[in-house]
Design an enzyme around this catalytic site. Structure first.
Site: not given
Length: 759
Positions: A470, A722, A725
């Protein structure tokens, strides 16, 4: 010759639509349990109704009598299979059908297989077990629960970080706080249910299951079944929600595989939402004590963070967020300790930003409390304690744009209009509170492989055994290839989610974009090298040109002064219809065995605070406005602004989506989510979406994401930090700070509910 070009000056990738967007919104994307399978049988789990004890007998006659029942796999049927090994590829060491011992509520006691799903489910409900029941320990404060230090107990936790003499520094500090915080058990509730479809063709096993780690699962399942890994294939092209829950493999996969082999036909088991609470992992509940000392100018001189976490009896799963919180600010002396509380519960596991979400919640609440004690603006307090180097090893940060995030988010939010006096802001019957918090997530990458083709027709094909969970990794991998090979995105196809593809690490820890894009970049640059060598070599269309002068754009190799040659013509000189390159990426500092470990399904992570030269983190700042009705204490979040710096952003559209989703989840963590545990029986109570609360559309109003430009050439070849999260790390603490600002009530225990504000 080096065909690699410098990183583009523009560090924000184009907001291109997802490659698979149309497939998903039209229902054409095939998820593992949707796969048509001829002659498939259906499995349903039977699970324990106690949390501790032993199964003394199973009564199966009523289940076997249900029309259509084909088989029941239970105790004794798995003896030839090895037990799972707890770690990154296996969710727990608990092998539920190897041992009649019950370690937790909802433990698998049988798998029923039938001609129809309805028959399997009916039969599973008819299985009755006799137990020798023992009194379970549910968690914190339960009699019989055992507390042990995490350091030295778990291979997942290296050490309790510390620096300087905390006791002396804390004792000498003129301003001190000593506060305790807690976060609850939280369970994954992905839209796509957990499932396994096992299919044997001779001695070849194919598993269709939503997985974040097809390479690792292949190796682990082969080990359990005692077969050659080359005879195992894991297929997971799309995943309908994962967030860590589909990273490690559960015991169910091997059980379904055994059932399929016994029957000689495919078996599909879809786990009910209620059963998922006991058969999958979850976010462990945590408790925290933070002590902080500061001088009167607001400089922190002492910081201690103690954490306690619930885990299962057999497995020392550790959240362990002190590695991040101990490095967040310029503390002076640092002392940390993490302890595990072993109870009669299933083993916890990864849930989006696993360590940072609970541990940073405690830290950022403490930062707000100290700012209040110092009568300082919370943003200014953080600015005063902005470090030049991390406080444990004094290593520099590869890049740290935290205060730029605060400045941009504060400006967009209107922080300057905030009246610092508690309870001073209101709109009719609504009290208004404003709060802020820091988000932090370690930047890591792992070894990864990719295969790329460039054809004479100008098409590009990319393969990597990564996973589309996703985040849009298919799209950003395609963008990297399109950029490096000078083609339009509609000429790029990307294949992922299959263990037969070049191996990739688990899609977790916000490493996928960095790892996959770095491997794709290497493969593309190898293609560039071959093309450029042919173009400038003797008889080539750009003979005599220098390699560093060349680039590829729109199917042409562009030279100095506008000279160009078609890629197809250069390929013809090579007498090939396509150039294929297979590339392996290993992060800086990787061991000599790193690539071997990748193929074995055990990739090394590198980055964060582990590297010798610098500490690598992505950062963000989140600002929240809450409104609390002065009469009913109803809580609303009308506005939230987050600014984030995460190195190169490959695609601003997918990045915003990830950060937005994280912030929404953060609101849920602050105000909604909690798995209720019956302390008498160690059982989960609210095991469905009717009672397990998550935010809905009405809970989310004005949400703004700001992408702060940042270039970091140290983290990996792609320059990507990244961010999947990062977005939910600071949200709950910002909400809690805003609640205090509105009401004067300091709520330290999540979730924040109306009853806590009425008391």
């Amino acid at each position: 010759m080096n065909a690699a070009a410098p990183q583009p000056k523009e560090n924000m990738g184009a907001p291109l639509p997802r490659i698979d967007g149309r497939l998903k919104v039209t229902g054409q994307a095939t998820y593992p349990a949707d796969l048509p399978a001829a002659n498939v049988a259906y499995g349903a789990l039977a699970t324990s109704s106690i949390a501790r004890g032993r199964v003394t007998a199973l009564h199966l006659d009523n289940a076997r009598a249900v029309p259509g029942v084909l088989d029941i796999v239970t105790y004794g049927d798995m003896d030839a299979v090895d037990k799972p090994k707890f770690g990154n590829t296996a969710a727990a060491s608990i092998a539920p059908l190897h041992d009649r011992k019950v370690f937790h509520d909802g433990q698998i006691i049988a798998l029923v297989v039938a001609e129809t799903f309805e028959a399997a489910e009916e039969a599973a409900l008819l299985i009755r077990a006799d137990y020798a029941e023992e009194k379970p320990s549910a968690g914190f404060d339960s009699p019989g629960a055992t507390t042990v230090a995490a350091a030295g107990k778990s291979p997942m936790f290296k050490e309790d970080v510390k620096s300087g003499d905390f006791d002396a520094a804390y004792g000498a500090a003129p301003v001190r706080i000593d506060a305790r915080y807690s976060t609850p058990t939280q369970h994954h509730n992905p839209i796509e249910l957990f499932s396994t479809t096992a299919m044997w063709q001779g001695d070849q096993l194919t598993i269709h299951e939503p997985s974040q780690n097809v390479t690792g699962w292949k190796a682990e399942l082969a080990r359990q079944l005692k077969i050659d890994p080359g005879k195992v294939r894991i297929v997971s092209p799309y995943i309908g929600g994962a967030f860590g829950s589909k990273g490690p493999m559960t015991a169910r996969t091997a059980i379904v595989a055994v059932a399929a082999r016994r029957l000689g036909r495919p078996v599909r088991c879809v786990v009910s939402r209620m059963q998922a609470f006991g058969t999958q992992t979850y976010r462990a509940e945590t408790r925290h004590r933070i002590r902080m000392g500061a001088d009167k100018d607001g400089r922190i001189t002492a910081f201690a963070h103690e954490g306690w976490e619930v885990t299962s009896r057999p497995d020392p799963y550790v959240v362990g967020g002190t590695s991040a919180t101990g490095r967040m600010y310029d503390y002076g002396a640092v002392l940390t300790q993490v302890s595990l509380v072993q109870a009669d519960r299933n083993t916890p596991g990864y849930m989006r930003s696993p360590p940072e979400t609970p541990y940073v919640y405690a830290l950022e609440n403490a930062m707000d409390e100290m700012a209040v004690a110092l009568a300082m603006d919370p943003v200014e307090f953080r600015r005063v304690n902005e470090p030049k180097a991390e406080p444990i090893g004094r290593k520099p940060f590869s890049s740290r744009s935290l205060m730029q995030c605060y400045d941009q988010a504060a400006d967009a939010f209107g922080w300057a209009k905030r009246d610092a006096k508690v309870g001073s802001m209101h709109d009719g019957d609504w009290l208004i509170g404003m709060g802020c918090a820091t988000a932090i997530y370690p930047t890591s990458s792992a070894p990864c492989a990719a295969r790329v083709w460039l054809t004479v027709d100008g098409d590009v094909r990319v393969q990597s055994g990564s996973h589309e969970i996703g985040t849009g990794v298919r799209t950003v991998a395609g963008q990297m290839a399109a950029e490096r090979l000078g083609v339009a995105m509609d000429r790029v196809s990307v294949e992922m989610g299959d263990s037969t593809l070049p191996p990739a690490p688990v899609s977790g820890g916000s490493i996928s974009t960095a790892s996959v894009c770095s491997a794709v970049l290497k493969a593309c640059d190898a293609i560039r090298t071959k093309l450029f060598a042919a173009a400038i070599g003797e008889g080539g269309p750009l003979a005599g040109a220098h390699n560093e002068e060349l680039d590829i754009l729109d199917g042409k190799i562009i030279g100095k002064g506008g000279a160009s040659a078609k890629v197809e013509d250069v390929l013809k000189t090579l007498r090939v219809g396509a150039i294929e390159e297979y590339a392996e990426y290993a992060p800086k500092g990787a061991s000599p065995e790193a690539l071997k470990k990748l193929y074995a399904g055990q990739p090394e992570f590198h980055g964060g605070e582990q590297d010798e030269d610098s500490v690598k983190y992505a950062f963000g700042a989140e600002f929240v406005e809450v409104r609390i009705n002065r009469l009913t204490r109803e809580i609303r979040v009308p506005r939230i602004v987050g600014a984030f710096a995460a190195g190169r952003i490959m695609n601003t559209r997918t990045a915003r989506s990830q950060l937005m989703g994280g912030m929404i989840w953060g609101i849920g963590q602050a105000l909604h989510e909690a798995t209720e545990v019956d302390s008498r029986y160690a059982r989960y109570v609210n095991r469905d979406l009717q009672d397990y609360l998550v935010p809905v559309n009405a809970d989310i109003k004005d949400l703004q994401v700001i992408l702060v430009p940042e270039i970091d050439r140290e983290v990996n070849p792609a320059g990507v930090k990244g961010l999947g999260e990062l977005g939910n790390v600071g949200t709950a603490a910002a909400v809690a700070s805003a609640v205090y600002h509105a009401t004067g009530k300091r709520i330290r225990d999540l979730p924040i509910r109306i009853e806590q504000l009425i008391a």
